[in-house]
Design an enzyme around this catalytic site. Sequence first.
Site, PDB file in Angstrom:
ATOM      1  N   LEU A   1      43.033  94.438 -22.873  1.00  0.00           N
ATOM      2  CA  LEU A   1      41.613  94.094 -22.928  1.00  0.00           C
ATOM      3  C   LEU A   1      41.112  93.876 -24.358  1.00  0.00           C
ATOM      4  O   LEU A   1      40.344  92.940 -24.604  1.00  0.00           O
ATOM      5  CB  LEU A   1      40.787  95.174 -22.225  1.00  0.00           C
ATOM      6  CG  LEU A   1      39.333  94.802 -21.934  1.00  0.00           C
ATOM      7  CD1 LEU A   1      39.251  93.550 -21.082  1.00  0.00           C
ATOM      8  CD2 LEU A   1      38.608  95.952 -21.258  1.00  0.00           C
TER       9      LEU A   1
ATOM     10  N   ILE B   1      41.178  90.213 -25.847  1.00  0.00           N
ATOM     11  CA  ILE B   1      40.090  89.257 -25.637  1.00  0.00           C
ATOM     12  C   ILE B   1      38.747  89.803 -26.112  1.00  0.00           C
ATOM     13  O   ILE B   1      37.802  89.039 -26.334  1.00  0.00           O
ATOM     14  CB  ILE B   1      39.991  88.824 -24.161  1.00  0.00           C
ATOM     15  CG1 ILE B   1      39.601  89.996 -23.265  1.00  0.00           C
ATOM     16  CG2 ILE B   1      41.307  88.229 -23.689  1.00  0.00           C
ATOM     17  CD1 ILE B   1      39.312  89.579 -21.837  1.00  0.00           C
ATOM     18  N   GLU B   2      38.670  91.127 -26.296  1.00  0.00           N
ATOM     19  CA  GLU B   2      37.417  91.705 -26.783  1.00  0.00           C
ATOM     20  C   GLU B   2      37.285  91.572 -28.292  1.00  0.00           C
ATOM     21  O   GLU B   2      36.233  91.173 -28.799  1.00  0.00           O
ATOM     22  CB  GLU B   2      37.342  93.187 -26.389  1.00  0.00           C
ATOM     23  CG  GLU B   2      36.941  93.438 -24.955  1.00  0.00           C
ATOM     24  CD  GLU B   2      35.452  93.245 -24.728  1.00  0.00           C
ATOM     25  OE1 GLU B   2      34.725  92.946 -25.696  1.00  0.00           O
ATOM     26  OE2 GLU B   2      35.014  93.379 -23.574  1.00  0.00           O
ATOM     27  N   SER B   3      38.339  91.946 -29.021  1.00  0.00           N
ATOM     28  CA  SER B   3      38.226  92.041 -30.483  1.00  0.00           C
ATOM     29  C   SER B   3      39.419  91.492 -31.231  1.00  0.00           C
ATOM     30  O   SER B   3      39.466  91.588 -32.455  1.00  0.00           O
ATOM     31  CB  SER B   3      38.062  93.510 -30.873  1.00  0.00           C
ATOM     32  OG  SER B   3      39.218  94.250 -30.461  1.00  0.00           O
TER      33      SER B   3
ATOM     34  N   TYR C   1      35.805  86.152 -17.777  1.00  0.00           N
ATOM     35  CA  TYR C   1      36.332  87.363 -18.392  1.00  0.00           C
ATOM     36  C   TYR C   1      37.610  87.867 -17.727  1.00  0.00           C
ATOM     37  O   TYR C   1      38.636  88.072 -18.391  1.00  0.00           O
ATOM     38  CB  TYR C   1      35.248  88.443 -18.330  1.00  0.00           C
ATOM     39  CG  TYR C   1      35.506  89.680 -19.144  1.00  0.00           C
ATOM     40  CD1 TYR C   1      35.452  89.657 -20.534  1.00  0.00           C
ATOM     41  CD2 TYR C   1      35.764  90.900 -18.527  1.00  0.00           C
ATOM     42  CE1 TYR C   1      35.640  90.805 -21.286  1.00  0.00           C
ATOM     43  CE2 TYR C   1      35.953  92.055 -19.264  1.00  0.00           C
ATOM     44  CZ  TYR C   1      35.893  92.002 -20.639  1.00  0.00           C
ATOM     45  OH  TYR C   1      36.086  93.143 -21.376  1.00  0.00           O
TER      46      TYR C   1
END
Length: 411
Positions: A146, A149-151, A255
């Site tokens: 995760l 794609i978040e950071s 997402y």
Amino acid sequence: MKKHNRALLALLAALSLNPAAIFPENIADTQATEQKQEESAANTNKSPEAEKAEPQTEQNSSEIKEETKIVPEEKTEDETPKYDCNRFLLVEENIDREEVSWWRDKYLQEHMVKFLKDVIARSKEYRLYARKLIREKQLPPELEYLPVIESAYRTSAKSKTGAVGLWQFMPNSVRNYLTLGEYIDERYDPWKSTEAGLAKLKENYDIYGDWALALAAYNCGNGKIKSAISKSTDEKKDYWTLSKNNWLPKQTADYVPQLLAVCQICNDPKKFNLELDKFDEDYEKYISQENDDYEFVPVKKPYLLSHLAKAMKVDERELKRLNQALIKGFTPPATTYHLRIPFGKKDDALAALKSVKPMDFPFKYKVVAGDSLWSISRKYGVTVQALCETNGIKEKAILRINQIIYIPKVK
């Protein structure tokens, strides 16, 4: 008429006579008809779901209650979710979806492959920690990816909307998970934010009982997901149906398929002729080692990390990397902070705390008669909340004359 028929039936029964033999077209048929009418009336305008869910009234007998008792449907062994650390079930279940395929093709483009290689290369330490927690908590292994794609697995990542860190927490979403104050922002702490991110995701799953919806809520918030579910006119309320029928924000609709595409590629890179390290051997070494790579010492005064690093004879950048939550570069002036240090350096750290002079805090105020937190905050142009966080006190605290109040104005 019905009363007369019933009376006659009772009389015939007493005489051991068969009513159907005497009045085959009247009494016996009437009895059957009445039973059918009662059953029909009880089921009028009821869906199967309503029949199952309708509570029994007080006048129903215990026998009827026993017959219509609602028993939750038990899941078979095959239906019960099991999170095998080596199986990406969320990916397997949705691998053929058009949305996932679209993102998979996108990430297989040359510039995106380079992006993935760069992210994977710098993610090792934090991914190993995330993987350990995920397996301990028996969560889906997909969650390890995760932060990709978040950071992009950057601890210093900050979005335009103010989300910070590996797991991109917003300021209004840290409550009960992380500390956010004048000197400390644990969103930048890769270990604590990982714990918080996984805790939040598990909390979402407990609400929806569905990992796709739990992930969607992590992206756009529970409010929007609950609103989408309530507004949806579709019979199914799962993530994919809500997404297909435009009940979700565009970013949230992208997402989950984006995450699953990344997971598929990174978990099986050879299938796509790619070389991406999964760190399996490193993980086995990581979980087998007796001690972590770091330990902690409590610090109760403001020390510059640069001064402590020099006294401890450790690299300043390493000490700051281990304590990224200290956004001012020094420990808090009035609260205890557990400083993370390289393993084996505890004695050196304790010695440094004795030899290094604490910061002569450049902004401090001595309380005089009549002072209050409000008056001090007005005098120095800071908020009462900031004063409380800096000094480790509550808003209703009674100040003592000559008490030192640290003012949060450090450049």
